[in-house]
Write a protein that holds these residues in place. Sequence first.
Motif, short mmCIF file in Angstrom:
data_model
loop_
_atom_site.label_atom_id
_atom_site.label_comp_id
_atom_site.label_asym_id
_atom_site.label_seq_id
_atom_site.Cartn_x
_atom_site.Cartn_y
_atom_site.Cartn_z
N ARG A 1 6.16 -10.70 16.98
CA ARG A 1 7.52 -10.62 16.21
C ARG A 1 8.43 -9.59 17.15
O ARG A 1 9.56 -9.86 17.15
CB ARG A 1 7.27 -10.24 14.77
CG ARG A 1 6.55 -11.11 14.06
CD ARG A 1 6.54 -10.54 12.69
NE ARG A 1 5.78 -9.51 12.46
CZ ARG A 1 4.45 -9.28 11.79
NH1 ARG A 1 3.65 -10.42 11.82
NH2 ARG A 1 4.02 -8.13 11.64
N ARG B 1 12.02 -10.50 18.41
CA ARG B 1 13.42 -9.68 18.00
C ARG B 1 14.06 -9.18 19.32
O ARG B 1 15.26 -9.45 19.37
CB ARG B 1 12.86 -8.48 17.10
CG ARG B 1 12.64 -9.01 15.89
CD ARG B 1 12.43 -7.54 15.16
NE ARG B 1 11.71 -6.61 15.31
CZ ARG B 1 10.29 -6.49 15.27
NH1 ARG B 1 10.00 -7.43 14.22
NH2 ARG B 1 9.58 -5.49 15.66
N SER C 1 0.19 -10.62 16.05
CA SER C 1 1.31 -10.93 15.10
C SER C 1 2.61 -9.88 15.19
O SER C 1 3.78 -10.38 15.42
CB SER C 1 0.99 -11.08 13.71
OG SER C 1 -0.18 -11.97 13.65
#
Length: 213
Positions: free
Chosen positions: A27, A31, A23
Amino acid sequence: MAATGATSGVFITFEGGEGGGKSRQSRALARHLRRRGIPVLLTREPGGEPLAIRLRRLLKGNSTLTPEAELLLFAASRAQLTSRIIRPALAEGRVVVCDRYADSTLAYQGYGRGMDTEAIRAANCIAMGGLTPDITVLLDVPTEVGLARKHTDDDRFIREPPPFHKRVRQGYLELSHLEPQRWLVVDALLPEKEVARAVWARVAPLLPKRDRL
């Protein structure tokens, strides 16, 4: 480059046992892409879509599910997410980053639970409709370390005994050896920034030249 079965876009999945940092790294990649102005969709399995979110609650919290029911619920969630969310995003030319996908079912229900892998592949085939990730990142971590990282989580999969998780890890490694061109195996004990750099080095060549640096 387009994911198999998609018209455009790039499909990237993150896989691995508990505590590997899927996770966090998914992420981080999303980004990184957004900072470069690259259209990206970040999603996860099971979940990412209203019906799939409801199925996630059943899969994560219901300890009475049989392995067969578990398999079919994962397939239903995957079918919904693939059809309603992932495919439209790829068709728009977006990069889709997914925290877990079909390989999780092979690793957990196949290797972990001991279910027939050909039956699982058949269920996955229906759910995916021919869609295959362009890159699958395996964040590999020793079982004991991964479970220690997740010891406070209340998840019925985490509560499975260590031998189950060892089989899951071995399953992932075997799957990565079967398709080395699709998989990137990264040592999840490395510092997070080093893991992220290794992921980007593999992802960047799939992007237009202007977005690679």
